[in-house]
Write a protein that holds these residues in place. Sequence first.
Motif, PDB file in Angstrom:
ATOM      1  N   PRO A 157     -54.679 -23.806 110.456  1.00  7.40           N
ATOM      2  CA  PRO A 157     -53.729 -24.878 110.181  1.00  7.40           C
ATOM      3  C   PRO A 157     -53.849 -25.317 108.727  1.00  7.40           C
ATOM      4  N   PRO A 158     -52.724 -25.682 108.108  1.00  3.80           N
ATOM      5  CA  PRO A 158     -52.778 -26.046 106.704  1.00  3.80           C
ATOM      6  C   PRO A 158     -53.518 -27.344 106.490  1.00  3.80           C
ATOM      7  N   SER A 159     -54.165 -27.454 105.330  1.00  4.22           N
ATOM      8  CA  SER A 159     -54.861 -28.694 105.007  1.00  4.22           C
ATOM      9  C   SER A 159     -53.896 -29.770 104.564  1.00  4.22           C
ATOM     10  N   GLY A 160     -52.670 -29.361 104.149  1.00  2.00           N
ATOM     11  CA  GLY A 160     -51.737 -30.338 103.633  1.00  2.00           C
ATOM     12  C   GLY A 160     -52.189 -30.813 102.258  1.00  2.00           C
ATOM     13  N   ASN A 161     -51.621 -31.912 101.807  1.00  2.00           N
ATOM     14  CA  ASN A 161     -51.966 -32.457 100.509  1.00  2.00           C
ATOM     15  C   ASN A 161     -53.130 -33.421 100.661  1.00  2.00           C
ATOM     16  N   PHE A 162     -54.295 -33.035 100.167  1.00  2.00           N
ATOM     17  CA  PHE A 162     -55.457 -33.910 100.203  1.00  2.00           C
ATOM     18  C   PHE A 162     -55.210 -35.070  99.241  1.00  2.00           C
ATOM     19  N   VAL A 163     -55.642 -36.256  99.631  1.00  3.05           N
ATOM     20  CA  VAL A 163     -55.327 -37.458  98.848  1.00  3.05           C
ATOM     21  C   VAL A 163     -56.125 -37.541  97.555  1.00  3.05           C
ATOM     22  N   VAL A 164     -57.116 -36.676  97.384  1.00  4.24           N
ATOM     23  CA  VAL A 164     -57.890 -36.624  96.147  1.00  4.24           C
ATOM     24  C   VAL A 164     -57.504 -35.340  95.404  1.00  4.24           C
ATOM     25  N   SER A 165     -56.952 -35.482  94.218  1.00  2.00           N
ATOM     26  CA  SER A 165     -56.593 -34.306  93.435  1.00  2.00           C
ATOM     27  C   SER A 165     -57.849 -33.693  92.820  1.00  2.00           C
ATOM     28  N   GLU A 166     -57.710 -32.456  92.334  1.00  2.00           N
ATOM     29  CA  GLU A 166     -58.862 -31.812  91.697  1.00  2.00           C
ATOM     30  C   GLU A 166     -59.292 -32.581  90.445  1.00  2.00           C
ATOM     31  N   ALA A 167     -58.318 -33.119  89.715  1.00  2.00           N
ATOM     32  CA  ALA A 167     -58.661 -33.903  88.522  1.00  2.00           C
ATOM     33  C   ALA A 167     -59.438 -35.164  88.898  1.00  2.00           C
ATOM     34  N   GLN A 168     -59.021 -35.827  89.976  1.00  2.00           N
ATOM     35  CA  GLN A 168     -59.744 -37.023  90.422  1.00  2.00           C
ATOM     36  C   GLN A 168     -61.140 -36.665  90.931  1.00  2.00           C
ATOM     37  N   PHE A 169     -61.244 -35.550  91.640  1.00  2.00           N
ATOM     38  CA  PHE A 169     -62.540 -35.079  92.126  1.00  2.00           C
ATOM     39  C   PHE A 169     -63.491 -34.835  90.956  1.00  2.00           C
ATOM     40  N   ASN A 170     -62.990 -34.193  89.932  1.00  2.00           N
ATOM     41  CA  ASN A 170     -63.821 -33.932  88.762  1.00  2.00           C
ATOM     42  C   ASN A 170     -64.196 -35.220  88.035  1.00  2.00           C
ATOM     43  N   GLN A 171     -63.284 -36.202  88.061  1.00  2.00           N
ATOM     44  CA  GLN A 171     -63.596 -37.501  87.464  1.00  2.00           C
ATOM     45  C   GLN A 171     -64.692 -38.216  88.248  1.00  2.00           C
ATOM     46  N   MET A 172     -64.671 -38.063  89.564  1.00  4.13           N
ATOM     47  CA  MET A 172     -65.697 -38.683  90.405  1.00  4.13           C
ATOM     48  C   MET A 172     -67.068 -38.042  90.182  1.00  4.13           C
TER      49      MET A 172
END
Length: 365
Positions: A157-172
């Motif tokens: 099943p698709p993950s869909g759009n995760f609410v954390v973008s890769e840019a935000q993840f890297n910022q975290m």
Amino acid sequence: MVASAAAALAVVTLPAGVANADVGQISGLAGKCVDIAGANSANGTAVQLYDCNGTGAQQWNNTGSQLQALGKCLDVAGGGTANGTVVQIWDCNGTGAQSWVVSGANDIVNTQANKCLDVSGNNSANGTRLQIWECTGGPNQKWNAPPGGGNPPPNPPPSGNFVVSEAQFNQMFPGRNGFYSYSGLIAALNAYPAFAKTGSDVTRKQEAAAFLANVSHETGGLVHVVEQNQANYPHYCDWGQPYGCPAGQAAYYGRGPIQLSWNFNYKAAGDALGLPLLTNPWLVQNDASVAWRTGIWYWMTQNGPGTMTPHDAMVNNRGFGETIRSINGSLECNGRNPAQVQSRVNNYNRFTGILGVSPGGNLYC
């Protein structure tokens, strides 16, 4: 820390993020689900009863005439029609062995045999094989299933759009270990489609922030893949468990984003995810997707020392503090270690800020 199954028939809950209302779990006896053994998509794989866990092995599409999961169809072995003929998955072929109707009385009937999907021996134990049997109206033949008429889901099943973008993840996590990849996290989301996809956009972002705040604390900012104090390694084997410690006395140390430890937790996580973690716990430190899946498994299914799963705490507005209680409350909550609690809260406040949402109330435990 192993979650127990519900004691009664569970109402089927479609995972958030799956728009097609005809895709979901099929729950029945003792609240357990129709499950493909080991999440194995090979022809002939057994279909069994198992604790509901939201994985792709339990996501069934009811087309109105077939039941499909992992890209295959629910199939009566050999096209048999006799009582006790087991069911399996097989390439969809349009034969009567794969013709199923979900009745208004909550029976699932194979139309070729005119018999019901049945739990062998009325046994609610995990791994009990499913079969067809003359319809009796018994509880071992009653199922809560998605309504018919949908389109087959992709596999997985698709993950869909995760609410954390890769840019935000890297910022975290600016100093994270490369092992904890964003792609590994996204791949792991399919294991539990309701994760960070339940409720409003604010709730979803708060849940993602809460999960990542706790795993940040557990791993020093996603730096540590394994527990750093090697002197602890031999302590995590409970020989009182019937399956023992087949990987060795010192094999079950903390690994991954929640620092999964103890042989019984590796066993529980492996069973839920269809992975051989009891015999090969090193998978958690060698495969980023597996590591992330163990973290999400704990978040979605385990109470720990708390009274609810961290997921339930966030989607039911109980607050971030309850997630701390469910993860390490016996050592940190009720004033036991306020500095550790504050560290988690600081992470959470920072991450909700990055995601642009309020942290909500009840931040402490």
